[in-house]
Scaffold this active site. Structure first.
Site, PDB file in Angstrom:
ATOM      1  NE  ARG A 109      14.741 -11.136 119.027  1.00  0.00           N
ATOM      2  CZ  ARG A 109      15.723 -10.551 118.364  1.00  0.00           C
ATOM      3  NH1 ARG A 109      16.777 -10.097 119.008  1.00  0.00           N
ATOM      4  NH2 ARG A 109      15.668 -10.409 117.051  1.00  0.00           N
ATOM      5  CB  THR A 116      17.809 -13.189 114.200  1.00  0.00           C
ATOM      6  OG1 THR A 116      18.343 -14.443 113.713  1.00  0.00           O
ATOM      7  CG2 THR A 116      16.518 -13.467 114.970  1.00  0.00           C
ATOM      8  CG  PHE A 117      15.043 -15.679 108.596  1.00  0.00           C
ATOM      9  CD1 PHE A 117      13.930 -15.089 108.010  1.00  0.00           C
ATOM     10  CD2 PHE A 117      15.244 -17.032 108.436  1.00  0.00           C
ATOM     11  CE1 PHE A 117      13.037 -15.862 107.270  1.00  0.00           C
ATOM     12  CE2 PHE A 117      14.369 -17.806 107.694  1.00  0.00           C
ATOM     13  CZ  PHE A 117      13.253 -17.215 107.108  1.00  0.00           C
ATOM     14  CG  HIS A 118      12.724 -16.569 114.260  1.00  0.00           C
ATOM     15  ND1 HIS A 118      13.763 -17.220 114.885  1.00  0.00           N
ATOM     16  CD2 HIS A 118      12.476 -15.468 114.997  1.00  0.00           C
ATOM     17  CE1 HIS A 118      14.117 -16.543 115.961  1.00  0.00           C
ATOM     18  NE2 HIS A 118      13.358 -15.466 116.049  1.00  0.00           N
ATOM     19  CB  ALA A 174      20.157 -16.593 116.815  1.00  0.00           C
ATOM     20  CB  ILE A 175      21.016 -16.644 122.405  1.00  0.00           C
ATOM     21  CG1 ILE A 175      21.318 -18.143 122.405  1.00  0.00           C
ATOM     22  CG2 ILE A 175      20.474 -16.222 123.784  1.00  0.00           C
ATOM     23  CD1 ILE A 175      22.374 -18.568 123.394  1.00  0.00           C
ATOM     24  N   GLY A 180      14.233 -16.582 123.652  1.00  0.00           N
ATOM     25  CA  GLY A 180      15.088 -17.745 123.877  1.00  0.00           C
ATOM     26  C   GLY A 180      16.089 -17.999 122.777  1.00  0.00           C
ATOM     27  CG  LEU A 181      17.246 -22.085 122.036  1.00  0.00           C
ATOM     28  CD1 LEU A 181      17.155 -22.974 120.784  1.00  0.00           C
ATOM     29  CD2 LEU A 181      18.025 -22.814 123.120  1.00  0.00           C
ATOM     30  CB  CYS A 238      23.337 -11.586 115.381  1.00  0.00           C
ATOM     31  SG  CYS A 238      22.136 -12.917 115.532  1.00  0.00           S
TER      32      CYS A 238
END
Length: 241
Positions: free
Chosen positions: A81, A86-88, A149-150, A162-163, A180
């Site tokens: 991507r 980032t973190f999820h 975030a995107i 995606g987001l 980011c």
């Protein structure tokens, strides 16, 4: 966008999905969408704690070695991507649209703006004034604090990734990275910013899907739950990356 015909967006509500399984599912669905065997759809889900890096491989923005991140209970994945690290995690709403941009009638920039718009609209429902990122800032912001975030991938006009919208995740995980790639800004959440009491996370997921559908001029949303999507999810999970 060219129009007239009724266009339905399928919303696959998948609950908590491991990041690797979701990645393989997206790859499978993009191939199916490209072949015309599925319609435009969006995956609505959450991930267990996971750090992801974009295709630029900005490993320097991981502030701890991978082994230490994994010891904290978080997976680490490198993806194709756009965007940076980032973190999820739990209590973060993740939407992965699998769309034909040609069918939607959008270019890449307008598509990303639509993702921003959906998060901004939902934040406003709870009295939070969010905005798109300024120059050098990706995602959606509340003042100088990032709430969404995107990171997208567009291949031959078909979208995936995606987001990620922070409802009430453990923000401490973000301290282990440069989120980011922006070192001097905080990460925030809807819970932290909203003056109103928040509904269950599922409601906010649904609001994001509905906002996305309106933004991209779908006339209706057809919801599919985990049971209805089980065969495709299991097939993707069984496929080795």
């Amino acid at each position: 966008m060219s129009g007239g015909a009724r266009r339905v967006l399928e919303a696959w509500k998948l609950g908590v999905v491991k990041y690797g399984d979701a990645l393989r599912l997206q790859e499978k669905l993009v191939a199916e969408r490209r072949a015309g065997r599925v319609s435009d759809l969006v995956l609505s889900l959450q991930h267990p704690p996971t750090y992801t890096l974009g295709k630029r491989r900005t490993d320097h923005n991981l502030l701890l070695p991978e082994a230490e991140l994994r010891a904290l209970g978080a997976d680490v994945h490198r993806t194709e991507r756009g965007g940076d690290v980032t973190f999820h995690g739990p209590r973060q709403a993740v939407l992965y649209p699998i769309l034909s941009l040609r069918a939607v009638g959008l270019g890449a920039r307008r598509y990303v703006e639509g993702l921003e718009s959906a998060m901004i609209e939902v934040a406003a429902l709870y009295g939070v004034q969010a905005r798109p990122g300024a120059a050098g800032e990706t995602g959606v912001w509340v003042g100088d604090r990032k709430i969404g975030a995107i990171g997208v991938r567009i291949s031959s006009g078909f979208t995936c990734h995606g987001l990620a919208f922070n409802i009430d995740p453990d923000l401490g995980y973000f301290k282990n990275i440069v989120p980011c790639g922006i070192a001097d800004k905080e990460v925030t959440s809807l819970r932290r910013e909203a003056a109103l009491e928040l509904p269950p996370d599922e409601v906010i997921h649904d609001q994001l899907v509905q906002s996305l559908a309106r933004t991209f001029c779908f006339s209706d949303v057809e919801v599919k739950d985990e049971t209805e999507c089980a065969d495709m999810v299991c097939l993707a999970a069984a496929t080795q990356s």
